[in-house]
Motif scaffolding. Sequence first.
Motif, PDB file in Angstrom:
ATOM      1  N   UNK A 162       5.201 -10.913  14.839  1.00  0.00           N
ATOM      2  CA  UNK A 162       5.053  -9.780  15.741  1.00  0.00           C
ATOM      3  C   UNK A 162       5.994  -9.876  16.931  1.00  0.00           C
ATOM      4  N   UNK A 163       6.450  -8.711  17.390  1.00  0.00           N
ATOM      5  CA  UNK A 163       7.210  -8.578  18.636  1.00  0.00           C
ATOM      6  C   UNK A 163       8.431  -9.492  18.674  1.00  0.00           C
ATOM      7  N   UNK A 164       9.100  -9.622  17.542  1.00  0.00           N
ATOM      8  CA  UNK A 164      10.217 -10.545  17.426  1.00  0.00           C
ATOM      9  C   UNK A 164      11.498  -9.811  17.044  1.00  0.00           C
ATOM     10  N   UNK A 223      -1.559 -13.146   1.485  1.00  0.00           N
ATOM     11  CA  UNK A 223      -2.534 -12.086   1.724  1.00  0.00           C
ATOM     12  C   UNK A 223      -2.860 -12.013   3.208  1.00  0.00           C
ATOM     13  N   UNK A 224      -3.256 -10.808   3.650  1.00  0.00           N
ATOM     14  CA  UNK A 224      -3.629 -10.557   5.038  1.00  0.00           C
ATOM     15  C   UNK A 224      -2.485 -10.956   5.976  1.00  0.00           C
ATOM     16  N   UNK A 225      -1.377 -10.274   5.787  1.00  0.00           N
ATOM     17  CA  UNK A 225      -0.161 -10.543   6.558  1.00  0.00           C
ATOM     18  C   UNK A 225       0.126  -9.332   7.435  1.00  0.00           C
ATOM     19  N   UNK A 226       0.436  -9.583   8.708  1.00  0.00           N
ATOM     20  CA  UNK A 226       0.836  -8.524   9.637  1.00  0.00           C
ATOM     21  C   UNK A 226       2.282  -8.715  10.051  1.00  0.00           C
ATOM     22  N   UNK A 227       3.120  -7.730   9.782  1.00  0.00           N
ATOM     23  CA  UNK A 227       4.505  -7.722  10.246  1.00  0.00           C
ATOM     24  C   UNK A 227       4.619  -6.497  11.140  1.00  0.00           C
ATOM     25  N   UNK A 228       4.583  -6.694  12.439  1.00  0.00           N
ATOM     26  CA  UNK A 228       4.393  -5.557  13.331  1.00  0.00           C
ATOM     27  C   UNK A 228       5.240  -5.662  14.587  1.00  0.00           C
ATOM     28  N   UNK A 229       5.766  -4.531  15.016  1.00  0.00           N
ATOM     29  CA  UNK A 229       6.507  -4.408  16.274  1.00  0.00           C
ATOM     30  C   UNK A 229       7.692  -5.362  16.353  1.00  0.00           C
ATOM     31  N   UNK A 230       8.431  -5.469  15.277  1.00  0.00           N
ATOM     32  CA  UNK A 230       9.634  -6.299  15.271  1.00  0.00           C
ATOM     33  C   UNK A 230      10.890  -5.432  15.276  1.00  0.00           C
ATOM     34  N   UNK A 258      -1.328 -10.859  -4.241  1.00  0.00           N
ATOM     35  CA  UNK A 258      -0.825 -10.279  -3.000  1.00  0.00           C
ATOM     36  C   UNK A 258      -1.707  -9.102  -2.605  1.00  0.00           C
ATOM     37  N   UNK A 259      -2.134  -9.071  -1.353  1.00  0.00           N
ATOM     38  CA  UNK A 259      -2.977  -7.966  -0.899  1.00  0.00           C
ATOM     39  C   UNK A 259      -2.932  -7.872   0.626  1.00  0.00           C
ATOM     40  N   UNK A 260      -3.249  -6.695   1.114  1.00  0.00           N
ATOM     41  CA  UNK A 260      -3.431  -6.455   2.548  1.00  0.00           C
ATOM     42  C   UNK A 260      -2.251  -6.942   3.387  1.00  0.00           C
ATOM     43  N   UNK A 261      -1.057  -6.479   3.023  1.00  0.00           N
ATOM     44  CA  UNK A 261       0.132  -6.725   3.848  1.00  0.00           C
ATOM     45  C   UNK A 261       0.342  -5.482   4.707  1.00  0.00           C
ATOM     46  N   UNK A 262       0.407  -5.660   5.998  1.00  0.00           N
ATOM     47  CA  UNK A 262       0.558  -4.538   6.924  1.00  0.00           C
ATOM     48  C   UNK A 262       1.930  -4.617   7.579  1.00  0.00           C
ATOM     49  N   UNK A 263       2.766  -3.613   7.304  1.00  0.00           N
ATOM     50  CA  UNK A 263       4.127  -3.545   7.843  1.00  0.00           C
ATOM     51  C   UNK A 263       4.159  -2.331   8.761  1.00  0.00           C
TER      52      UNK A 263
END
Length: 731
Positions: A434-436, A457-464, A487-492
């Motif tokens: 995040x934020x990178x 699973x359960x990965x957040x890739x956000x505000x980069x 693989x599941x619940x990846x949030x981009x």
Amino acid sequence: IDHIRPLRHREPTTTLRRRGRMWSIVSMLLIALAASTAGTAASGKSVWISPTGSDSGAGTKAAPWRTPQRALEYVASLRGPGGAASPLPSDVTVNVAYGTYLLSSPITLTPESGGDAGGSSVTFKGEDPGAHITFSGAALLEDVVHNADGTVAMRIPASVNCPGRCRRLFRMNPGGNGETVGSYGRELSRTPTLTYRSLSKRTMTVPEGQLANFSQADLAQAEAVVYHSWTSSLSPLQPGSGWDPATNTLSFAYDAVTACDGACFQQYYLQNLQGGSALQPGTFSVIDDSASGKGRYVLYRPFAGETVRPGDFGVGNLTTLLNVNAPAGARVANVAFDALWFQHTASDLSACLPSGCNAQSDADGLAAAIHLTDVSGVTFYNVSVQLTGHYGVWIDSGSSDVAVDFALLRHLGAGGVRIGSSSTAAQPERVSVADSVIQFTGEVEAAGPGVLVQNAAFVNITHNDIGPVSYTAVSSGWTWGYSPTTVRAVRITFNDLHDVFSGKLSDGGCVYTLGAQPGTLVDNNQCWNVHSRGYGGWGYYTDEGSSDIIFTNNLATVTKSAGVHQHYGLNNRFENNILAFPGAWPCDDAPNCDNAGIRSSVAGPGNGKYSLSSFSFVRNIVLLNQPFSAPFFTVAKTGLANDTFASNVYWSTTNKTDLPFGPSQSPVSFAQWQQSGKDVHSVVADPLFGNPAERDFRLAPDSPALKLGFQQIDFSTNGPRRMEERRPRDA
């Protein structure tokens, strides 16, 4: 962050000022990297290390230790004879004093030297708010000879490991020519990108005269890099006989170069050219003259005005700087790294050279500057990872609750952050990037993405802010076709993704998905400047078997190919997206000129898995500005048969009254398309954007899209946020 368990590390007070331009973001991140919090938990212990310290000292600020490993030995000693089975009695802060720490071996954390899950923590924290506090994997080059032709020879000590061919050379301090820290890497000497005539796994023929300026000696230790579509092969030339000018044939050391797949345009280049005449300013070659007893040395041509003294340069000696891992059944827990730089790692391709080093997303590399295995509750905050030989950060199997926040990763040999591996056993879960800022990937292996999510699973890739990158910005999934997946619940979400491919590779995009990924969401991303080499510069690409993925509130603009491409998959949803200005670069692959809003590669009924494909496309806006562009591009006449279209707005600034709809093989008018049951309630009309050429996609109040239920999308918060805007870390 929804999927991250509470972490115990304190909330920093530093402010990161976000600016619209990428370089402003980078410059403010550089400030944030050093300006981190001070102090430690009440009742916690505090020790110090310094490059000028001594491991026989007291570990105080006045008498610091020299190495991080000595500090970790101290942490382990606090547990007593019970080792990892005994609790850490208090939080420990390892204060890292200003300077460069030249590592002779990786910093290694084990369960004994880490914190406790839910208990005490261990934090490595940079102490100086205005300094680059660096852990370096370089070995200095102290034996320097200035040659009459302006080149400089720097001998590589026999003790230096320098795996492979020392493909990374680093300037260790300013050279008097105005460069900044981020430009301290140097490039291997190389030819321009050239075109070959024919290729096999072992040989390549080139046009007559193409390499006439190079002698056998110039190419004696050269390597060939051969471009494919989404990857490249790398192979040394056959020693002593790699170049035959009589037959215009290059011979490879390994039977490994992958044949062209028909869309590579037969392009390659040679690197590590010998001889001063082959060197441009700022480039180098590595010469192995061990047979004559002279050993190995770097031959370098300086920039104008650049000074070269003993110790000014170094070569990568370590492939990994920080290794956090645990034996089977154990975990390293509750560790943080704050305001530190990790730089200068080697590129060791020895394991993959026999097979060409051509894995998708450079996943054949088995190293990263920071490598985590079997960890829990590990945080990287305000760190910089630069000038690497492979990936920057690899969050490997058995890891959970890992956060990479407000980081700067750039000038990377492969990709930025790798999450998971090809194995589904003990895959990582609850990971956040995040934020990178991630930029300049693929400097050794071209197929390095910004972020690679394999089995996780359960990965957040956000505000980069991700870009420029040499391949895809974010790649998610590692299952081809409709095979079972974990693989599941990846949030981009809320990422600024831009300058993708940079004209090097193809067959990818801003976001690339592979295989079923239930619960995965791609939302509110801004994607722009996707310039592939050849076909396949898409915005959002659902490749083989991608299923159960939701794409909402995204922008794709100025792409070489279609804004959305579905190869084949099931139940994907595209809602409330903007696809603008495909065909931004001339098409150089005529059969695949998909200058369209949406591409479908489904072959239709009777073609096995290719006929099992479906997606819905509802309340989107497609804006075209090329006379040859169309809303759709299909591989087969039945390519859109299973798909749902409704309440969309289509518009072309150059073809306002006669847009073709439906399959490319049998286009029809918009009225006929609606009569077939497709695009009910959709319209062909100007969506009334503010200034789309300047990426102002705000809609006027009377926009026809708003009347169809389209929701305004706010891209002003994309990319890294100010730190005070973030929710508390335990939220």
